[in-house]
Design a protein around this motif. Structure first.
Motif, mmCIF file in Angstrom:
data_model
loop_
_atom_site.group_PDB
_atom_site.id
_atom_site.type_symbol
_atom_site.label_atom_id
_atom_site.label_comp_id
_atom_site.label_asym_id
_atom_site.label_seq_id
_atom_site.Cartn_x
_atom_site.Cartn_y
_atom_site.Cartn_z
ATOM 1 N N VAL A 44 0.840 -1.202 0.000
ATOM 2 C CA VAL A 44 0.000 0.000 0.000
ATOM 3 C C VAL A 44 0.874 1.250 0.000
ATOM 4 C CG1 VAL A 44 -1.761 1.314 1.220
ATOM 5 C CG2 VAL A 44 -1.859 -1.189 1.208
ATOM 6 N N SER A 45 0.638 2.107 -0.978
ATOM 7 C CA SER A 45 1.341 3.379 -1.082
ATOM 8 C C SER A 45 0.396 4.537 -0.772
ATOM 9 C CB SER A 45 1.902 3.561 -2.500
ATOM 10 O OG SER A 45 0.828 3.665 -3.431
ATOM 11 N N GLU A 46 0.953 5.725 -0.658
ATOM 12 C CA GLU A 46 0.128 6.911 -0.439
ATOM 13 C C GLU A 46 -0.825 7.103 -1.615
ATOM 14 O OE1 GLU A 46 -1.235 9.232 2.108
ATOM 15 O OE2 GLU A 46 0.842 8.781 2.624
ATOM 16 N N TYR A 47 -0.342 6.771 -2.804
ATOM 17 C CA TYR A 47 -1.189 6.885 -3.994
ATOM 18 C C TYR A 47 -2.392 5.945 -3.892
ATOM 19 C CZ TYR A 47 -2.802 6.366 -8.791
ATOM 20 O OH TYR A 47 -3.592 6.299 -9.908
ATOM 21 N N ASP A 48 -2.187 4.723 -3.423
ATOM 22 C CA ASP A 48 -3.297 3.767 -3.271
ATOM 23 C C ASP A 48 -4.353 4.304 -2.309
ATOM 24 O OD1 ASP A 48 -2.172 1.811 -4.982
ATOM 25 O OD2 ASP A 48 -0.915 1.058 -3.354
#
Length: 362
Positions: A44-48
């Motif tokens: 999980v990234s900030e974009y997700d």
């Protein structure tokens, strides 16, 4: 608005150019929506997180409705629920539950126009009044346990229900302190000013706690005469209106409880009911609301700002302190490069912004 701006500019020695503004009214609504994305690269990234939240924000709303807030409630990664911060966690699919607070577009536009016409002030952010009050009077543990915040103002009761650390219901009941004053006017044929004064000085929402003997003197409308009114009779008039208000509140909460049950969820107000706002200061209010809610009840006072004087640290200013908190959050996370003209220049404004951050953050 003009008086408030003038007083603020005189006391701060600054020209106000931007404002965080509260919104209330029975046009306020809410939707609990879900957003879902496939997790890119399995982590999980900030974009997700932003992508999933935006998916929930894209919920189809009426053309007459404006989105005020999109607040993350919880994340679900594959089958794991109850995640508060998914950043860096592994999985294939992520779902986010988001609380959307909405308002009527035309009324929002009218409010912004009124503010912007006063000294060319730009509205930085619009905040639901009930949410601002909740930020001022609730602790993080109370939000986790579950709480109902009720800001009883002059014209409305602004309400937010918290579950598991986040808001799950936001609504407004158009019945509050001014209606109590109006009932006193009608019952005793007294002008508004006199009714308001006796409500504040001698009023109670619990007639059983008031002695039968004392009297209060009130003006008679249209004359120079005054009349004597039993304090217990005054309390009876006040109690009827508060009972009416709390019946409407209880009905809204039960409606939400029933809606949760259809989703196999339960409403848990472990931290109880927190009453705030100017009209919450009347004597006997906790006794008046207890028949409708089987949980703890307390009066909420702002508990966030450091160095706040006693005359500000009262229920009346819960919304104002909450707006400061929202503004402080914005200042904390943004590198604000605006020009703030004033007699002492940008240096004074920077110090003011620093003071605002220091009120809420170490």
């Amino acid at each position: 608005i003009t008086r408030a701006v003038n007083k603020a500019e005189v006391s701060s020695d600054l020209q106000i150019r931007f404002a965080t503004v509260s919104v209330s009214g029975d046009h306020i609504g809410f939707i609990n929506e879900k957003g879902m994305v496939a997790i890119s690269d399995g982590v999980v990234s900030e974009y997700d997180i932003q992508d999933a939240t935006q998916t929930a924000r894209n919920h189809k709303m009426k053309d007459s409705t404006t989105l005020l807030h999109a607040i993350q409630q919880e994340f679900i990664i594959d089958d794991q629920t109850g995640i508060k911060n998914p950043l860096g966690q592994q999985g294939h699919r992520m779902e986010v539950k988001v609380h959307l607070i909405t308002a009527h577009t035309e009324k929002i536009n009218n409010l912004q126009s009124c503010v912007e016409r006063v000294g060319n002030i730009a509205v930085d952010r619009l905040v639901f009044s009930g949410l601002a009050s909740a930020e001022a009077v609730l602790s993080d543990s109370e939000k986790e346990m579950g709480a109902l915040v009720v800001d009883i103002g002059a014209g409305t009761m602004d309400c937010v229900i918290y579950q598991h650390g986040a808001p799950w219901a936001s609504f407004v009941i158009p019945n509050a302190g001014n209606y109590v004053t109006s009932d006193i006017c009608s019952a005793f044929h007294t002008p508004i000013e006199s009714a308001e004064k006796c409500k504040i000085d001698c009023g109670s929402a619990d007639p059983d706690s008031v002695s039968k003997d004392p009297f209060v003197s009130v003006d008679i409308v249209g004359t120079n005469e005054r009349t004597q009114v039993k304090v217990q009779v005054l309390a009876t008039v006040i109690a009827y209106r508060y009972r009416d208000m709390f019946e409407m509140l209880s009905a809204k909460v039960e409606e939400f409880r029933t809606k949760l049950l259809t989703q196999h969820m339960h409403l848990d107000l472990g931290a109880g009911v927190v009453l705030t706002g100017g009209a919450s200061r009347i004597n006997g209010i906790k006794a008046a609301i207890r028949p409708y809610f089987d949980c703890p009840v307390r009066i909420g006072r702002p508990n966030l700002a450091k160095g706040m004087t006693d005359d500000i640290n009262v229920p009346d200013f819960a919304t104002a302190v909450g707006l400061l908190k929202f503004a402080a959050d914005q200042v904390k996370y943004e590198n604000d490069s605006r020009d703030y003209p004033g007699s002492s220049g940008q240096g004074l404004m920077r110090r003011a912004l620093g003071w605002l951050k220091n009120m809420f953050y170490d």
